[in-house]
Design a protein around this motif. Sequence first.
Motif, mmCIF file in Angstrom:
data_model
loop_
_atom_site.group_PDB
_atom_site.id
_atom_site.type_symbol
_atom_site.label_atom_id
_atom_site.label_comp_id
_atom_site.label_asym_id
_atom_site.label_seq_id
_atom_site.Cartn_x
_atom_site.Cartn_y
_atom_site.Cartn_z
ATOM 1 N N ARG A 88 -11.250 -5.945 -5.551
ATOM 2 C CA ARG A 88 -11.451 -6.790 -4.367
ATOM 3 C C ARG A 88 -11.457 -6.008 -3.059
ATOM 4 O O ARG A 88 -12.096 -6.407 -2.101
ATOM 5 N N GLU A 89 -10.690 -4.918 -3.018
ATOM 6 C CA GLU A 89 -10.533 -4.159 -1.781
ATOM 7 C C GLU A 89 -10.170 -2.727 -2.134
ATOM 8 O O GLU A 89 -9.486 -2.477 -3.128
ATOM 9 N N VAL A 90 -10.630 -1.782 -1.303
ATOM 10 C CA VAL A 90 -10.286 -0.363 -1.476
ATOM 11 C C VAL A 90 -9.774 0.156 -0.144
ATOM 12 O O VAL A 90 -10.393 -0.064 0.896
ATOM 13 N N GLN A 91 -8.656 0.850 -0.191
ATOM 14 C CA GLN A 91 -8.068 1.493 0.980
ATOM 15 C C GLN A 91 -7.935 2.982 0.675
ATOM 16 O O GLN A 91 -7.524 3.360 -0.420
ATOM 17 N N GLU A 92 -8.271 3.805 1.658
ATOM 18 C CA GLU A 92 -8.057 5.239 1.529
ATOM 19 C C GLU A 92 -6.729 5.571 2.193
ATOM 20 O O GLU A 92 -6.520 5.244 3.364
ATOM 21 N N GLY A 93 -5.828 6.185 1.442
ATOM 22 C CA GLY A 93 -4.520 6.544 1.977
ATOM 23 C C GLY A 93 -4.504 7.983 2.454
ATOM 24 O O GLY A 93 -4.955 8.881 1.746
ATOM 25 N N ARG A 94 -3.965 8.178 3.661
ATOM 26 C CA ARG A 94 -3.902 9.515 4.259
ATOM 27 C C ARG A 94 -2.497 9.833 4.728
ATOM 28 O O ARG A 94 -1.742 8.940 5.076
ATOM 29 N N LYS A 95 -2.214 11.114 4.740
ATOM 30 C CA LYS A 95 -1.022 11.625 5.419
ATOM 31 C C LYS A 95 -1.544 12.649 6.404
ATOM 32 O O LYS A 95 -2.104 13.661 5.993
ATOM 33 N N GLY B 27 -4.193 14.206 8.363
ATOM 34 C CA GLY B 27 -5.638 14.210 8.169
ATOM 35 C C GLY B 27 -6.061 14.337 6.718
ATOM 36 O O GLY B 27 -7.243 14.342 6.418
ATOM 37 N N SER B 28 -5.105 14.456 5.807
ATOM 38 C CA SER B 28 -5.431 14.687 4.403
ATOM 39 C C SER B 28 -5.447 13.398 3.593
ATOM 40 O O SER B 28 -4.534 12.583 3.692
ATOM 41 N N VAL B 29 -6.481 13.256 2.762
ATOM 42 C CA VAL B 29 -6.567 12.108 1.870
ATOM 43 C C VAL B 29 -5.611 12.339 0.703
ATOM 44 O O VAL B 29 -5.694 13.354 0.014
ATOM 45 N N LEU B 30 -4.685 11.388 0.504
ATOM 46 C CA LEU B 30 -3.754 11.476 -0.630
ATOM 47 C C LEU B 30 -4.285 10.743 -1.851
ATOM 48 O O LEU B 30 -3.939 11.075 -2.973
ATOM 49 N N GLY B 31 -5.077 9.702 -1.610
ATOM 50 C CA GLY B 31 -5.591 8.915 -2.725
ATOM 51 C C GLY B 31 -6.145 7.595 -2.236
ATOM 52 O O GLY B 31 -6.447 7.435 -1.047
ATOM 53 N N HIS B 32 -6.235 6.655 -3.164
ATOM 54 C CA HIS B 32 -6.820 5.354 -2.863
ATOM 55 C C HIS B 32 -5.949 4.245 -3.430
ATOM 56 O O HIS B 32 -5.291 4.422 -4.453
ATOM 57 N N VAL B 33 -5.987 3.109 -2.737
ATOM 58 C CA VAL B 33 -5.274 1.914 -3.189
ATOM 59 C C VAL B 33 -6.330 0.842 -3.441
ATOM 60 O O VAL B 33 -7.163 0.562 -2.581
ATOM 61 N N PHE B 34 -6.274 0.266 -4.626
ATOM 62 C CA PHE B 34 -7.239 -0.744 -5.046
ATOM 63 C C PHE B 34 -6.527 -2.086 -5.194
ATOM 64 O O PHE B 34 -5.478 -2.164 -5.830
ATOM 65 N N THR B 35 -7.104 -3.121 -4.624
ATOM 66 C CA THR B 35 -6.584 -4.475 -4.801
ATOM 67 C C THR B 35 -7.396 -5.122 -5.910
ATOM 68 O O THR B 35 -8.632 -5.152 -5.847
ATOM 69 N N VAL B 36 -6.706 -5.625 -6.927
ATOM 70 C CA VAL B 36 -7.345 -6.274 -8.071
ATOM 71 C C VAL B 36 -6.728 -7.654 -8.266
ATOM 72 O O VAL B 36 -5.612 -7.911 -7.802
ATOM 73 N N ALA B 37 -7.443 -8.524 -8.969
ATOM 74 C CA ALA B 37 -6.945 -9.885 -9.196
ATOM 75 C C ALA B 37 -7.370 -10.397 -10.575
ATOM 76 O O ALA B 37 -8.142 -11.355 -10.690
ATOM 77 N N PRO B 38 -6.856 -9.785 -11.635
ATOM 78 C CA PRO B 38 -7.213 -10.277 -12.971
ATOM 79 C C PRO B 38 -6.548 -11.629 -13.243
ATOM 80 O O PRO B 38 -5.577 -12.009 -12.583
ATOM 81 N N LYS B 39 -7.084 -12.337 -14.215
ATOM 82 C CA LYS B 39 -6.534 -13.650 -14.571
ATOM 83 C C LYS B 39 -5.336 -13.464 -15.500
ATOM 84 O O LYS B 39 -5.457 -12.860 -16.557
ATOM 85 N N GLY B 40 -4.194 -13.972 -15.057
ATOM 86 C CA GLY B 40 -2.993 -13.959 -15.882
ATOM 87 C C GLY B 40 -2.871 -15.272 -16.646
ATOM 88 O O GLY B 40 -3.838 -16.021 -16.769
ATOM 89 N N TYR B 41 -1.689 -15.565 -17.110
ATOM 90 C CA TYR B 41 -1.457 -16.798 -17.862
ATOM 91 C C TYR B 41 -1.628 -18.029 -16.979
ATOM 92 O O TYR B 41 -2.227 -19.014 -17.383
ATOM 93 N N ALA B 42 -1.115 -17.976 -15.754
ATOM 94 C CA ALA B 42 -1.111 -19.145 -14.870
ATOM 95 C C ALA B 42 -2.126 -19.032 -13.734
ATOM 96 O O ALA B 42 -2.041 -19.773 -12.773
ATOM 97 N N PHE C 242 0.840 -1.201 0.000
ATOM 98 C CA PHE C 242 0.000 0.000 0.000
ATOM 99 C C PHE C 242 0.873 1.247 0.000
ATOM 100 O O PHE C 242 0.665 2.166 -0.794
ATOM 101 N N ARG C 243 1.851 1.286 0.902
ATOM 102 C CA ARG C 243 2.723 2.471 1.013
ATOM 103 C C ARG C 243 3.552 2.683 -0.264
ATOM 104 O O ARG C 243 3.764 3.824 -0.672
ATOM 105 N N ALA C 244 4.005 1.594 -0.867
ATOM 106 C CA ALA C 244 4.816 1.720 -2.084
ATOM 107 C C ALA C 244 3.976 2.165 -3.282
ATOM 108 O O ALA C 244 4.479 2.866 -4.159
ATOM 109 N N SER C 245 2.702 1.777 -3.323
ATOM 110 C CA SER C 245 1.865 2.141 -4.468
ATOM 111 C C SER C 245 1.220 3.526 -4.311
ATOM 112 O O SER C 245 0.725 4.077 -5.285
ATOM 113 N N LEU C 246 1.229 4.064 -3.105
ATOM 114 C CA LEU C 246 0.732 5.420 -2.861
ATOM 115 C C LEU C 246 1.740 6.132 -1.965
ATOM 116 O O LEU C 246 1.529 6.309 -0.759
#
Length: 188
Positions: free
Chosen positions: A67-74, A76-91, A45-49
């Motif tokens: 799959r999941e949504v996180q609100e990232g703050r520094k 009291g301020s909202v910096l953005g959002h982190v989304f967890t996704v799980a698309p189908k890859g090759y394997a 989460f920290r590395a992606s935002l």
Amino acid sequence: MGKNLKLGLVLLAITAATGLILGLAHEITLEPIRATQERQRQEAFRASLPGADSFSSLPVPPGSLVREVQEGRKGGSVLGHVFTVAPKGYAGPVVFVVGISRDGVVRGIRILSQGETPGLGANAGEPSFSGQFAGKRAEPLKVVKTPPADPQDIQAISGATITSRAFVGGVNDAVEAWKKHFAEGARP
């Protein structure tokens, strides 16, 4: 007692003891494994935002592929959002997080789990591929096999087009959820 019965009882005793030992090992390692996975998730989460120092879970938008949504703050301020996704890859599914800042810029992606082919799709975590997402506008991206001509192009991993498409599709799913539900002026 017959010889076969004695052997069967010995085998039963060995199997029962082994089962108990494995069960005990599982119970002992369960919490440390869970704690390690949660630590890795928070690091992703920290590395992606970058800049966010705390995250709080938000409801997943209905009908979303996220799959999941996180609100990232520094502070009291909202910096953005982190989304967890799980698309189908090759394997199979590739689970990763996508950070999108309040101003509509993809800040980065980080892989949580994947089982792609070593030396090909497994290279998706390398900066030469995953680094392409940082700084892109929160608009649909597309996969290209040649060097990118458009700012929203992502160059595919050579020999791993399916994996590349899965990652771009996952980021596009996160972008769609962000635009519909979390961007300034988005409908509630």
